[in-house]
Design a protein around this motif. Structure first.
Motif, PDB file in Angstrom:
ATOM      1  N   THR A 141      49.723 -34.002 -35.988  1.00 51.04           N
ATOM      2  CA  THR A 141      50.600 -33.187 -35.143  1.00 51.04           C
ATOM      3  C   THR A 141      49.926 -33.029 -33.780  1.00 51.04           C
TER       4      THR A 141
ATOM      5  N   ILE B 231      47.810 -27.394 -32.147  1.00 51.84           N
ATOM      6  CA  ILE B 231      48.521 -26.120 -32.313  1.00 51.84           C
ATOM      7  C   ILE B 231      47.562 -24.981 -31.949  1.00 51.84           C
TER       8      ILE B 231
ATOM      9  N   ALA C 292      53.535 -17.885 -34.314  1.00 52.56           N
ATOM     10  CA  ALA C 292      53.221 -19.317 -34.349  1.00 52.56           C
ATOM     11  C   ALA C 292      53.860 -20.025 -35.541  1.00 52.56           C
TER      12      ALA C 292
ATOM     13  N   SER D 240      56.942 -20.693 -36.414  1.00 52.46           N
ATOM     14  CA  SER D 240      57.970 -21.700 -36.127  1.00 52.46           C
ATOM     15  C   SER D 240      57.357 -22.947 -35.502  1.00 52.46           C
ATOM     16  N   ALA D 241      56.327 -22.791 -34.672  1.00 50.92           N
ATOM     17  CA  ALA D 241      55.673 -23.950 -34.048  1.00 50.92           C
ATOM     18  C   ALA D 241      54.944 -24.790 -35.103  1.00 50.92           C
TER      19      ALA D 241
ATOM     20  N   ALA E 274      57.640 -26.571 -37.181  1.00 53.15           N
ATOM     21  CA  ALA E 274      58.225 -27.695 -36.433  1.00 53.15           C
ATOM     22  C   ALA E 274      57.246 -28.867 -36.371  1.00 53.15           C
ATOM     23  N   ALA E 275      55.960 -28.567 -36.164  1.00 50.28           N
ATOM     24  CA  ALA E 275      54.952 -29.626 -36.088  1.00 50.28           C
ATOM     25  C   ALA E 275      54.860 -30.372 -37.415  1.00 50.28           C
TER      26      ALA E 275
END
Length: 144
Positions: free
Chosen positions: A49, A52, A65, A67-68, A71-72
């Motif tokens: 990824t 992050i 964090a 959702s990030a 998504a990653a």
């Protein structure tokens, strides 16, 4: 033309298989301290990824964090995951931020995610209740 102007088509048949026990989804934890500042994740030596950020000052920032991270992970090939919105820890090395990942795909026991700075652990081992082999027959011919 090769087929004398006749159009050809392919027949596709679908085989549905059912199981008498539900699948158990694999759950893994991602533990990371704020001191790491960032981490990446990968699955089965596949692509990584993007980096992050994880230098969170508060639990609210860590929860922000989710959702990030989700998504990653879902951008990686071959997996579909859901992240819990519950985050634990305080971000120190003794009590790191802990995120919980539930695997939707694939089902069954899964290798641990890989990371440069985060520790990954299995929380629940996935189980697929499908096992054995399948034999198909078509016009008297059998597979397998």
């Amino acid at each position: 033309g090769r087929n004398s102007g006749q159009s050809s088509s392919t027949e596709i048949q679908t085989i549905n298989i059912s199981a008498d026990k539900p699948f158990k989804c694999e759950v893994q934890s991602i533990s990371v301290s704020s001191a790491a500042s960032s981490f990446d994740l990968s699955f089965m030596d596949g692509p990584r990824t993007q980096s992050i950020p994880c230098g969170f000052a508060t639990i609210e920032e860590a929860k922000g964090a989710v959702s990030a991270i989700s998504a990653a992970l879902n951008s990686l090939p071959g997996i579909e995951v859901r992240l819990s919105t519950e985050v634990s820890g305080i971000g120190s090395s003794m009590s790191p931020w802990i995120f919980r990942v539930t695997f939707i795909e694939p089902v069954g026991p899964i290798p641990l995610l890989q990371s440069n700075n985060a520790d990954i652990a299995q929380v629940v081992q996935g189980e697929s209740t499908l096992s054995g082999s399948l034999v198909l027959s078509y016009q008297g011919e059998y597979t397998g």
